[in-house]
Write a protein that holds these residues in place. Structure first.
Motif, PDB file in Angstrom:
ATOM      1  N   ALA A 116      36.084  39.760  32.240  1.00  0.00           N
ATOM      2  CA  ALA A 116      34.797  39.342  31.704  1.00  0.00           C
ATOM      3  C   ALA A 116      34.125  38.327  32.605  1.00  0.00           C
ATOM      4  O   ALA A 116      34.777  37.474  33.213  1.00  0.00           O
ATOM      5  CB  ALA A 116      34.981  38.745  30.314  1.00  0.00           C
ATOM      6  N   GLU A 118      31.277  35.166  32.482  1.00  0.00           N
ATOM      7  CA  GLU A 118      31.071  34.127  31.465  1.00  0.00           C
ATOM      8  C   GLU A 118      30.237  34.674  30.308  1.00  0.00           C
ATOM      9  O   GLU A 118      30.526  34.421  29.132  1.00  0.00           O
ATOM     10  CB  GLU A 118      30.384  32.915  32.089  1.00  0.00           C
ATOM     11  CG  GLU A 118      30.217  31.749  31.121  1.00  0.00           C
ATOM     12  CD  GLU A 118      29.631  30.512  31.784  1.00  0.00           C
ATOM     13  OE1 GLU A 118      29.318  29.543  31.051  1.00  0.00           O
ATOM     14  OE2 GLU A 118      29.486  30.511  33.026  1.00  0.00           O
ATOM     15  N   GLU A 121      32.407  36.978  27.983  1.00  0.00           N
ATOM     16  CA  GLU A 121      33.650  36.494  27.392  1.00  0.00           C
ATOM     17  C   GLU A 121      33.733  36.652  25.873  1.00  0.00           C
ATOM     18  O   GLU A 121      34.813  36.945  25.357  1.00  0.00           O
ATOM     19  CB  GLU A 121      33.905  35.038  27.793  1.00  0.00           C
ATOM     20  CG  GLU A 121      34.467  34.900  29.189  1.00  0.00           C
ATOM     21  CD  GLU A 121      34.918  33.483  29.507  1.00  0.00           C
ATOM     22  OE1 GLU A 121      34.845  32.620  28.603  1.00  0.00           O
ATOM     23  OE2 GLU A 121      35.350  33.255  30.650  1.00  0.00           O
ATOM     24  N   GLY A 125      36.451  39.011  26.841  1.00  0.00           N
ATOM     25  CA  GLY A 125      37.390  38.006  27.314  1.00  0.00           C
ATOM     26  C   GLY A 125      38.069  37.323  26.141  1.00  0.00           C
ATOM     27  O   GLY A 125      37.915  37.741  25.002  1.00  0.00           O
ATOM     28  N   PRO A 126      38.782  36.213  26.464  1.00  0.00           N
ATOM     29  CA  PRO A 126      38.886  35.601  27.791  1.00  0.00           C
ATOM     30  C   PRO A 126      39.896  36.284  28.709  1.00  0.00           C
ATOM     31  O   PRO A 126      39.937  36.011  29.895  1.00  0.00           O
ATOM     32  CB  PRO A 126      39.334  34.174  27.462  1.00  0.00           C
ATOM     33  CG  PRO A 126      40.137  34.338  26.210  1.00  0.00           C
ATOM     34  CD  PRO A 126      39.464  35.422  25.432  1.00  0.00           C
TER      35      PRO A 126
END
Length: 215
Positions: A116, A118, A121, A125-126
């Motif tokens: 991912a 940012e 996420e 994500g993470p």
């Protein structure tokens, strides 16, 4: 109005995407664009899913339906109708905005992962998520698109553009699709049923989030 699923290969279907829609009571119609099934007009579409295939997203001479698909996707996005593009579908989502689709550095095939960004996420994500790669093409992102996930080989693996979500990889595949993958993927690249169980587990989170936002 209903959801529509556009497929390009007879052996492939919506798989986990269809399961989730059924669980949610979402009615949908599957059309085979490569077989000449007519596409719906945008004003008949509640939501659109465009699946994968070996075609070139700009290969209108060999596959005239590509132009009609790009136009339908563009009109749906213009009307803020949810669009999910998987593999070729993601490439068509980018191409619907005039973006280039072209051969990547190497074929990306079989079990893999994406990481991912940012922005991605919350959904991707993470941690790394398990996916199935089955592509040789990549694409440029539309202006204003948000990159959500990348792999070591291909930067543009998942992106959001308006009401559209593009996934270059497959997370809709489950152990039930393992025989189909064995039959159609290049020798030695099809993931095992055990791997596909993990892909489906990670994929459910992504797909559930898409349908939550689409409702």
């Amino acid at each position: 109005m209903s959801w529509w699923v556009v497929k390009h290969v007879d052996a492939e279907g919506p798989a986990l995407i269809g399961t989730i829609m059924t669980e949610r009571g979402i009615e949908y119609t599957v059309v085979s664009a490569a077989s000449g099934d007519p596409l719906p007009p945008a004003d008949a579409v509640t939501g659109l899913v465009v699946l994968g295939g070996p075609m070139d997203a700009w290969g209108d001479v060999a596959h005239p339906h590509m132009q009609a698909e790009r136009e339908l996707i563009a009109e749906c996005l213009g009307r803020d109708i949810p669009v999910l593009g998987v593999c070729l579908g993601a490439q068509l989502l980018a191409a619907s905005q005039g973006c280039a689709v072209y051969r990547g550095p190497v074929a990306e095939l079989g079990a893999g992962e994406v990481i991912a960004t940012e922005a991605g996420e919350p959904v991707f994500g993470p941690d790394r998520i398990l996916v199935v790669h089955w592509h040789t093409d990549t694409f440029d992102l539309p202006a204003g698109a948000v990159l959500l996930a990348s792999s070591n080989l291909y930067r543009n693996q998942a992106f959001r553009f308006g009401s559209g979500l593009g996934l270059q990889f497959h997370v809709e595949l489950t152990p039930a699709q393992q025989p189909m993958l064995d039959a159609h993927m290049p020798a030695g690249t099809a993931p095992s049923a055990q791997v596909l169980a993990g892909v489906a587990e990670d994929g459910r989170k992504i797909l559930e989030t898409f349908f939550d936002e689409a409702s």
